[in-house]
Design a protein around this motif. Structure first.
Motif, short mmCIF file in Angstrom:
data_model
loop_
_atom_site.label_atom_id
_atom_site.label_comp_id
_atom_site.label_asym_id
_atom_site.label_seq_id
_atom_site.Cartn_x
_atom_site.Cartn_y
_atom_site.Cartn_z
N HIS A 37 -10.72 10.22 -7.23
CA HIS A 37 -10.39 8.88 -7.70
C HIS A 37 -11.62 7.96 -7.74
O HIS A 37 -11.47 6.75 -7.94
CB HIS A 37 -9.27 8.29 -6.84
CG HIS A 37 -7.96 8.98 -7.09
ND1 HIS A 37 -7.58 10.10 -6.39
CD2 HIS A 37 -6.98 8.73 -7.98
CE1 HIS A 37 -6.42 10.51 -6.84
NE2 HIS A 37 -6.02 9.70 -7.80
N ASN B 71 -5.48 -4.91 -1.81
CA ASN B 71 -6.62 -4.30 -2.46
C ASN B 71 -7.89 -5.03 -2.07
O ASN B 71 -8.00 -6.24 -2.24
CB ASN B 71 -6.46 -4.35 -3.99
CG ASN B 71 -5.36 -3.43 -4.47
OD1 ASN B 71 -5.14 -2.38 -3.89
ND2 ASN B 71 -4.67 -3.83 -5.52
N LEU C 74 1.17 5.43 3.81
CA LEU C 74 1.58 6.04 2.54
C LEU C 74 2.82 5.36 1.98
O LEU C 74 2.90 5.11 0.77
CB LEU C 74 1.83 7.54 2.74
CG LEU C 74 0.58 8.37 3.05
CD1 LEU C 74 0.97 9.79 3.44
CD2 LEU C 74 -0.38 8.37 1.87
N SER C 75 3.77 5.01 2.85
CA SER C 75 5.00 4.36 2.38
C SER C 75 4.70 2.96 1.81
O SER C 75 5.43 2.49 0.94
CB SER C 75 6.04 4.28 3.49
OG SER C 75 5.69 3.30 4.45
N LYS C 76 3.64 2.34 2.30
CA LYS C 76 3.25 1.01 1.82
C LYS C 76 2.24 1.09 0.68
O LYS C 76 1.67 0.07 0.26
CB LYS C 76 2.67 0.16 2.96
CG LYS C 76 3.65 -0.09 4.09
CD LYS C 76 4.80 -0.94 3.62
CE LYS C 76 5.73 -1.28 4.78
NZ LYS C 76 6.86 -2.09 4.36
N LYS C 77 2.00 2.32 0.20
CA LYS C 77 1.08 2.58 -0.91
C LYS C 77 -0.37 2.19 -0.60
O LYS C 77 -1.14 1.85 -1.49
CB LYS C 77 1.57 1.91 -2.19
CG LYS C 77 2.95 2.39 -2.63
CD LYS C 77 3.32 1.92 -3.99
CE LYS C 77 4.71 2.26 -4.42
NZ LYS C 77 5.27 3.51 -4.14
N ALA C 78 -0.74 2.27 0.67
CA ALA C 78 -2.13 2.03 1.09
C ALA C 78 -2.83 3.40 1.12
O ALA C 78 -3.29 3.88 2.16
CB ALA C 78 -2.16 1.34 2.45
N PHE C 79 -2.89 4.02 -0.06
CA PHE C 79 -3.37 5.39 -0.17
C PHE C 79 -4.83 5.54 0.25
O PHE C 79 -5.19 6.54 0.90
CB PHE C 79 -3.17 5.91 -1.59
CG PHE C 79 -1.73 5.89 -2.05
CD1 PHE C 79 -0.76 6.61 -1.36
CD2 PHE C 79 -1.36 5.12 -3.14
CE1 PHE C 79 0.57 6.58 -1.76
CE2 PHE C 79 -0.03 5.10 -3.56
CZ PHE C 79 0.93 5.82 -2.86
N GLU C 80 -5.66 4.57 -0.10
CA GLU C 80 -7.08 4.64 0.25
C GLU C 80 -7.25 4.64 1.77
O GLU C 80 -8.02 5.44 2.32
CB GLU C 80 -7.88 3.48 -0.36
CG GLU C 80 -7.89 3.46 -1.87
CD GLU C 80 -6.73 2.69 -2.49
OE1 GLU C 80 -5.76 2.34 -1.78
OE2 GLU C 80 -6.80 2.44 -3.71
N LYS D 113 1.91 7.94 7.83
CA LYS D 113 3.12 7.90 6.99
C LYS D 113 3.47 6.48 6.59
O LYS D 113 3.89 6.22 5.46
CB LYS D 113 4.29 8.56 7.72
CG LYS D 113 4.15 10.06 7.84
CD LYS D 113 5.29 10.68 8.62
CE LYS D 113 5.05 12.16 8.79
NZ LYS D 113 6.04 12.80 9.65
#
Length: 134
Positions: free
Chosen positions: A101, A2, A74-80, A71
């Motif tokens: 968001h 983050n 996204l799998s590592k939750k680095a959505f931003e 992908k």
């Protein structure tokens, strides 16, 4: 992984050529200086990211259109970061997600990356640059 709004805004400024912002990042968040240089197409910083920060390396690849890298983000939750990469690849849903968001500074990041790319390519389109959604 983050990053604060301030850190992303410093990265945006560095991508637009602000040397003070780049120096501040070098002290506070050195991996973002490697990211800044890798986004500009420099090979050594990208190699450093591949060894030391695979998420940011994937972001560079995703920004350049690599769907597998998106992908991975996204799998590592680095959505931003995935949303910024998708926005750079003209996915308007990504902009809506960032707005929903309240992540307007990530939209600014996409704009700053596009600006840096235009400068890197030597194009003289600065006057024609239009921010996303503008």
């Amino acid at each position: 992984m983050n990053y604060s709004k301030r850190q992303i805004e410093l990265l945006c400024s560095a991508l637009r050529g602000d040397k003070t912002a780049f120096s501040t990042l070098a002290v506070e968040v050195p991996e973002l200086t490697a990211l800044e240089n890798a986004l500009r197409g420099e090979k050594a910083p990208m190699e450093w990211l591949i060894k030391n920060n695979k998420i940011l390396a994937a972001f560079v690849d995703a920004s350049e259109g690599n769907g597998s890298a998106v992908k991975l983000l996204l799998s590592k939750k680095a959505f931003e970061l995935a949303a910024v990469a998708n926005l750079l690849n003209e996915d308007e849903n990504a902009m809506e997600w960032l707005k929903k968001h309240g992540l307007f500074y990530y939209i600014k990041l996409a704009e700053s990356i596009k600006y840096a790319w235009e400068k890197r390519s030597g194009s003289d389109l600065e006057g024609m640059f239009r921010p996303f959604g503008g």
